[in-house]
Design a protein around this motif. Structure first.
Motif, PDB file in Angstrom:
ATOM      1  N   THR A 221     -38.670  67.444   6.364  1.00 47.30           N
ATOM      2  CA  THR A 221     -39.724  67.964   7.247  1.00 47.30           C
ATOM      3  C   THR A 221     -39.851  67.161   8.541  1.00 47.30           C
ATOM      4  O   THR A 221     -40.636  67.522   9.418  1.00 47.30           O
ATOM      5  CB  THR A 221     -41.086  67.953   6.525  1.00 47.30           C
TER       6      THR A 221
ATOM      7  N   ILE B 218     -51.526  65.982   2.605  1.00 42.65           N
ATOM      8  CA  ILE B 218     -51.326  66.743   1.369  1.00 42.65           C
ATOM      9  C   ILE B 218     -51.493  65.827   0.162  1.00 42.65           C
ATOM     10  O   ILE B 218     -51.126  64.651   0.186  1.00 42.65           O
ATOM     11  CB  ILE B 218     -49.950  67.457   1.330  1.00 42.65           C
TER      12      ILE B 218
ATOM     13  N   LEU C  70     -47.390  64.201   9.151  1.00 45.97           N
ATOM     14  CA  LEU C  70     -47.595  64.601   7.759  1.00 45.97           C
ATOM     15  C   LEU C  70     -47.926  63.368   6.940  1.00 45.97           C
ATOM     16  O   LEU C  70     -47.152  62.411   6.901  1.00 45.97           O
ATOM     17  CB  LEU C  70     -46.341  65.276   7.196  1.00 45.97           C
TER      18      LEU C  70
ATOM     19  N   VAL D 100     -48.264  62.216   3.332  1.00 44.35           N
ATOM     20  CA  VAL D 100     -47.884  62.635   1.980  1.00 44.35           C
ATOM     21  C   VAL D 100     -48.602  61.760   0.953  1.00 44.35           C
ATOM     22  O   VAL D 100     -48.371  60.548   0.896  1.00 44.35           O
ATOM     23  CB  VAL D 100     -46.365  62.545   1.784  1.00 44.35           C
TER      24      VAL D 100
ATOM     25  N   ALA E  94     -45.753  66.978  -3.529  1.00 43.73           N
ATOM     26  CA  ALA E  94     -44.849  66.271  -2.607  1.00 43.73           C
ATOM     27  C   ALA E  94     -43.379  66.545  -2.904  1.00 43.73           C
ATOM     28  O   ALA E  94     -42.527  66.326  -2.038  1.00 43.73           O
ATOM     29  CB  ALA E  94     -45.122  64.772  -2.662  1.00 43.73           C
TER      30      ALA E  94
ATOM     31  N   GLU F 123     -37.507  65.627   0.459  1.00 38.75           N
ATOM     32  CA  GLU F 123     -38.536  66.528   0.973  1.00 38.75           C
ATOM     33  C   GLU F 123     -39.230  65.942   2.198  1.00 38.75           C
ATOM     34  O   GLU F 123     -39.494  66.651   3.176  1.00 38.75           O
ATOM     35  CB  GLU F 123     -39.560  66.844  -0.125  1.00 38.75           C
TER      36      GLU F 123
ATOM     37  N   LEU G 114     -42.572  70.529  -0.764  1.00 40.13           N
ATOM     38  CA  LEU G 114     -43.373  70.685   0.449  1.00 40.13           C
ATOM     39  C   LEU G 114     -43.179  72.071   1.063  1.00 40.13           C
ATOM     40  O   LEU G 114     -42.036  72.514   1.256  1.00 40.13           O
ATOM     41  CB  LEU G 114     -43.000  69.600   1.465  1.00 40.13           C
TER      42      LEU G 114
END
Length: 311
Positions: free
Chosen positions: A183, A121, A97, A99, A148, A179, A151
């Protein structure tokens, strides 16, 4: 005498005009929406992309000097953070991921060179659109518009979480850390780099330093800065990090980026000129903030924090 005085007066007037434009057009943080709007604007005018390439972050200079190409230094930064954080130990196909992915520069390197499956993202719809346009087929990246601080992924969804220069835009640093670590799967890798202030409670800023910090906040949509140690402690107290957090200050390796970010306009003048007269004004408008950033990082008022831990 008048012939000598006139050019000086014109110069002073021009500088004053630029200062007024710079202050009037300040990009103060109001909400996440102002961050999205600012990055939408920067992406759509393509000025940063034309000047700096598709990596809108600082570069890594091994000697601490401007001895390599600015764009190559940015790519080098990604590889250095991968190696320092241990992400290179992950097998191909690992889920990453990114961010605050910007227009996808780091995501594409993580996918292309390491074989990772990367989800990027950003809160900016324009950045997602451009990231998709710049990503060739066969590169395992997908990009989504997402906050962010909220999420939309299940707990433990990723083998690694990566974030570069996004945290300074977050008004809730604890929620930001929570966050990201939420994840991350147990045993996964966390790698982050961010702009931090020095510890302002231990070393209070002078009146002049306060003025500088205020400008750095207001010009590039930053709600607040905290120190490397403060954010490191936020990560350490998170249950998913189990306190195993290592942080460092990479000022020495990244500071040449500030000079280079201005010099790029001289090296690649047509990158600006090809976008029209307005782009010239926009590029000049950013110079005072870049110079203030350079001074703040060079004097230690600001620090470039890097963080790593295992989930």
């Amino acid at each position: 005498m008048f012939e000598l005085l006139l050019p000086f007066c014109l110069l002073v007037l021009s500088l004053l005009t630029l200062f007024i434009i710079w202050r009037i057009n300040a990009r103060k943080y109001i909400s996440s929406g102002t961050v999205a709007s600012a990055y939408d604007s920067w992406t759509q005018d393509k000025l940063l992309e034309r000047l700096w390439g598709d990596h809108i972050h600082l570069g890594f200079y091994p000697s601490g000097k401007q001895n390599i190409d600015f764009r190559k230094a940015k790519v080098h930064f990604v590889h250095e953070l991968v190696k320092w954080s241990g992400l290179d130990k992950l097998p191909k196909g690992s889920r990453i991921l990114d961010v605050g992915c910007g227009i996808g520069g780091s995501s594409r390197i993580l996918a292309k060179y390491y074989g990772f499956n990367v989800t990027g993202i950003t809160i900016s719809p324009a950045q997602v659109k451009r990231a998709r346009e710049l990503t060739p087929s066969g590169i395992t990246c997908n990009f989504q518009v997402m906050d962010a601080l909220d999420l939309k992924f299940e707990d433990g969804s990723f083998d690694a979480v990566w974030s570069v220069e996004a945290g300074a835009h977050m008004n809730d640093k604890t929620k930001f850390a929570d966050e990201m670590l939420r994840t991350l799967r147990p045993g996964g890798y966390f790698a982050m780099a961010d702009w931090n202030s020095r510890d302002l409670s231990a070393y209070p800023p002078s009146f002049f330093e306060n003025l500088i910090l205020q400008q750095l906040l207001e010009q590039w949509v930053h709600p607040n800065f905290i120190s490397i140690n403060e954010f490191g402690n936020i990560l350490r107290t998170n249950k998913n990090s189990a306190g195993r957090v290592i942080s460092d200050n990479w000022n020495y390796y990244t500071n040449p980026s500030w000079h280079d970010s201005i010099i790029e306009g001289i090296r690649r003048p047509f990158a600006i000129l090809s976008l029209g007269p307005l782009a010239i004004l926009k590029s000049i408008r950013e110079i005072p903030t870049i110079l203030l950033m350079n001074w703040a990082f060079r004097t230690g008022l600001m620090e470039f924090g890097v963080y790593k831990c295992r989930g």
